[in-house]
Design a protein around this motif. Structure first.
Motif, PDB file in Angstrom:
ATOM      1  N   GLN A   1      71.346  60.419  87.692  1.00 14.16           N
ATOM      2  CA  GLN A   1      70.678  59.558  86.799  1.00 14.16           C
ATOM      3  C   GLN A   1      70.132  59.832  85.581  1.00 14.16           C
ATOM      4  O   GLN A   1      69.514  59.245  85.068  1.00 14.16           O
ATOM      5  CB  GLN A   1      69.612  59.188  87.883  1.00 14.16           C
ATOM      6  CG  GLN A   1      69.742  58.790  89.379  1.00 14.16           C
ATOM      7  CD  GLN A   1      70.700  57.272  89.446  1.00 14.16           C
ATOM      8  OE1 GLN A   1      70.169  56.523  89.203  1.00 14.16           O
ATOM      9  NE2 GLN A   1      71.743  57.476  89.951  1.00 14.16           N
ATOM     10  N   ALA A   2      70.853  61.026  85.007  1.00 13.00           N
ATOM     11  CA  ALA A   2      70.335  61.413  83.719  1.00 13.00           C
ATOM     12  C   ALA A   2      71.403  61.633  82.797  1.00 13.00           C
ATOM     13  O   ALA A   2      71.160  61.824  81.446  1.00 13.00           O
ATOM     14  CB  ALA A   2      69.704  62.876  83.877  1.00 13.00           C
ATOM     15  N   GLU A   3      72.518  61.152  82.952  1.00 10.02           N
ATOM     16  CA  GLU A   3      73.780  61.068  82.245  1.00 10.02           C
ATOM     17  C   GLU A   3      74.556  59.988  82.433  1.00 10.02           C
ATOM     18  O   GLU A   3      74.877  59.281  83.105  1.00 10.02           O
ATOM     19  CB  GLU A   3      74.781  62.143  82.379  1.00 10.02           C
ATOM     20  CG  GLU A   3      74.079  63.797  82.132  1.00 10.02           C
ATOM     21  CD  GLU A   3      74.902  64.803  82.542  1.00 10.02           C
ATOM     22  OE1 GLU A   3      74.598  65.870  82.019  1.00 10.02           O
ATOM     23  OE2 GLU A   3      76.061  64.611  82.993  1.00 10.02           O
ATOM     24  N   ILE A   4      74.966  59.511  81.016  1.00  8.80           N
ATOM     25  CA  ILE A   4      75.927  58.023  81.018  1.00  8.80           C
ATOM     26  C   ILE A   4      77.457  58.433  80.562  1.00  8.80           C
ATOM     27  O   ILE A   4      77.385  59.269  79.484  1.00  8.80           O
ATOM     28  CB  ILE A   4      75.266  57.015  80.123  1.00  8.80           C
ATOM     29  CG1 ILE A   4      73.817  56.345  80.514  1.00  8.80           C
ATOM     30  CG2 ILE A   4      76.275  55.801  80.022  1.00  8.80           C
ATOM     31  CD1 ILE A   4      74.330  55.638  81.822  1.00  8.80           C
ATOM     32  N   ILE A   5      78.243  58.239  80.997  1.00 13.83           N
ATOM     33  CA  ILE A   5      79.713  58.402  80.713  1.00 13.83           C
ATOM     34  C   ILE A   5      80.289  57.156  80.154  1.00 13.83           C
ATOM     35  O   ILE A   5      80.214  56.226  80.833  1.00 13.83           O
ATOM     36  CB  ILE A   5      80.463  59.142  82.022  1.00 13.83           C
ATOM     37  CG1 ILE A   5      79.687  60.240  82.250  1.00 13.83           C
ATOM     38  CG2 ILE A   5      81.987  59.455  81.390  1.00 13.83           C
ATOM     39  CD1 ILE A   5      79.958  60.566  84.014  1.00 13.83           C
TER      40      ILE A   5
ATOM     41  N   ASP B   1      73.271  61.927  77.073  1.00 12.23           N
ATOM     42  CA  ASP B   1      72.032  62.546  77.919  1.00 12.23           C
ATOM     43  C   ASP B   1      70.988  61.878  77.749  1.00 12.23           C
ATOM     44  O   ASP B   1      70.367  61.530  76.718  1.00 12.23           O
ATOM     45  CB  ASP B   1      71.694  64.084  77.573  1.00 12.23           C
ATOM     46  CG  ASP B   1      70.694  64.479  78.211  1.00 12.23           C
ATOM     47  OD1 ASP B   1      70.720  64.955  79.621  1.00 12.23           O
ATOM     48  OD2 ASP B   1      69.335  64.634  78.003  1.00 12.23           O
ATOM     49  N   LEU B   2      70.333  60.976  78.725  1.00 16.45           N
ATOM     50  CA  LEU B   2      69.218  60.270  78.741  1.00 16.45           C
ATOM     51  C   LEU B   2      67.817  60.793  78.274  1.00 16.45           C
ATOM     52  O   LEU B   2      66.952  60.040  77.879  1.00 16.45           O
ATOM     53  CB  LEU B   2      69.094  59.374  80.080  1.00 16.45           C
ATOM     54  CG  LEU B   2      70.149  58.718  80.536  1.00 16.45           C
ATOM     55  CD1 LEU B   2      70.027  57.696  81.730  1.00 16.45           C
ATOM     56  CD2 LEU B   2      70.679  57.455  79.356  1.00 16.45           C
ATOM     57  N   GLY B   3      68.013  62.235  78.605  1.00 20.91           N
ATOM     58  CA  GLY B   3      66.523  62.978  78.239  1.00 20.91           C
ATOM     59  C   GLY B   3      66.510  63.056  76.866  1.00 20.91           C
ATOM     60  O   GLY B   3      65.413  62.799  76.124  1.00 20.91           O
ATOM     61  N   SER B   4      67.506  63.552  76.249  1.00 23.44           N
ATOM     62  CA  SER B   4      67.425  63.681  74.681  1.00 23.44           C
ATOM     63  C   SER B   4      68.090  62.799  73.821  1.00 23.44           C
ATOM     64  O   SER B   4      67.821  62.947  72.646  1.00 23.44           O
ATOM     65  CB  SER B   4      68.249  65.137  74.652  1.00 23.44           C
ATOM     66  OG  SER B   4      69.620  65.033  74.742  1.00 23.44           O
ATOM     67  N   SER B   5      68.468  61.887  74.588  1.00 22.14           N
ATOM     68  CA  SER B   5      69.169  60.747  73.923  1.00 22.14           C
ATOM     69  C   SER B   5      70.323  61.273  72.795  1.00 22.14           C
ATOM     70  O   SER B   5      70.534  60.569  71.868  1.00 22.14           O
ATOM     71  CB  SER B   5      68.059  59.869  73.083  1.00 22.14           C
ATOM     72  OG  SER B   5      67.005  59.319  73.870  1.00 22.14           O
ATOM     73  N   LYS B   6      71.138  62.175  73.182  1.00 15.66           N
ATOM     74  CA  LYS B   6      71.992  62.726  72.264  1.00 15.66           C
ATOM     75  C   LYS B   6      73.311  62.809  73.126  1.00 15.66           C
ATOM     76  O   LYS B   6      73.515  62.560  74.526  1.00 15.66           O
ATOM     77  CB  LYS B   6      71.859  64.053  71.988  1.00 15.66           C
ATOM     78  CG  LYS B   6      70.566  64.421  71.250  1.00 15.66           C
ATOM     79  CD  LYS B   6      70.377  65.734  70.754  1.00 15.66           C
ATOM     80  CE  LYS B   6      69.164  66.071  69.769  1.00 15.66           C
ATOM     81  NZ  LYS B   6      68.977  67.566  69.661  1.00 15.66           N
TER      82      LYS B   6
END
Length: 323
Positions: free
Chosen positions: A129-133, A145-150
């Motif tokens: 639930q923390a990465e979008i591909i 990466d949803l945490g760092s928005s990078k």
């Protein structure tokens, strides 16, 4: 309702079906555009539909309300792919406008937007639930990466098709990741499939390679030369990959050997989308012949046809989970 099955397409309509009988039980009109993609929340309460350029959220269990309860505005092109985070509070989407967006469903506007630097054809959420591909029209597979928005990984799987340009780039049509996070698949519109199989403890970005590096562990062509691939889906039990193509077939592959197990050949036009049942034993496909088909994957035989659409069926959503 124990089984939620919905289809939509170029006739600007969403249809709900009684899966065993093939009877259309409810019809929703999607104003202003065709429907490109559908997704059902885990709890079977809501259906999200992506069009051009908006996303609309409908109640599933309130048949008296034919209107969307929420319209999400922020994309400027066709919404090609969407899904829900596990708790159903957030929705993610990809669009031909070149962005991947995250939406808090308590608000009609997006909470975050990622620049994919090319029209996005497909998005998938990592099980953590923390990465979008994403897969885009420039031929890139990106991981955000949803945490760092990078963007933490950007890979271009090089096509081996003889009709490919010298830079090897072909639009990525579909991406998916298995529920156990052990298989990441990207498929281009030349029907070439690239798969990475990370070992335990290896992150997705490390497996694919950082910033343009890395090679897929598996490569094969899913449909005959000249056919376009439209969708690639990994089954809930992670054992089967299903692909759909312009050759009028859906095909299944064993993810342990990557050998073809079935060729499903009853559609009379392009097969544009597919969805697995919760137990991975059945597949629903959406066809350009204005119908959807339910397949028994143990036998390879069609079980039911859903055929009330006026034009091509572009997308299908199925939730028959018991949880």
């Amino acid at each position: 309702m124990s089984v939620i099955l919905a289809t939509a397409g170029l006739d600007d309509k969403i249809r709900f079906w009684e899966a065993p009988s093939g009877i259309c039980s409810r019809l929703l009109r999607y104003a202003d555009s065709q429907v490109n993609c559908l997704e059902i929340t885990t709890d079977k309460q809501y259906l999200a539909a992506g069009g051009n350029p908006h996303i609309r959220l409908f109640e599933i269990n309130n048949s008296s309300n034919q209107n969307p309860i929420l319209s999400l505005e922020g994309h400027s092109g066709n919404v090609t792919s969407l899904g829900f985070q596990r708790n159903g509070r957030y929705l993610y989407s990809g669009s031909e406008d070149g962005t991947v967006k995250i939406w808090d469903l308590r608000s009609p506007t997006y909470s975050r937007s990622f620049d994919a630097k090319g029209g996005v054809n497909s998005v998938a959420l990592h099980p953590n639930q923390a990465e979008i591909i994403s897969g885009d029209q420039n031929g890139s597979v990106k991981i955000f990466d949803l945490g760092s928005s990078k963007c933490i990984s950007d890979v271009v799987p090089h096509s081996r098709s003889p009709s490919t340009s010298s830079n090897g780039r072909v639009a990525i049509q579909s991406v998916d990741i298995s529920d156990d996070a052990r298989i990441l698949v990207a498929a281009n519109n030349h029907a070439e499939v690239f798969a990475w199989v990370p070992s335990a403890g290896v992150s997705t970005s490390t497996a694919t390679g950082e910033a343009g590096g890395g090679l897929p562990e598996v490569y094969f062509r899913a449909h005959p030369p000249g056919a376009y691939l439209l969708r690639a889906r990994i089954s809930p039990d992670c054992r089967t990959l299903a692909t759909t193509g312009s050759d009028g077939t859906a095909r299944t592959f064993d993810t342990a050997t990557w050998r073809q197990t079935r060729a499903l050949e009853r559609h009379g036009g392009w097969v544009r989308d597919a969805a697995f049942s919760a137990d991975s034993s059945y597949l629903v496909t959406a066809g350009g012949d204005r119908s959807a088909l339910l397949w028994n994957l143990r036998t390879g035989a069609p079980v039911r046809r859903y055929a009330d659409h006026d034009y091509a069926v572009t997308c299908v959503a199925l939730n028959d989970s018991s949880t």
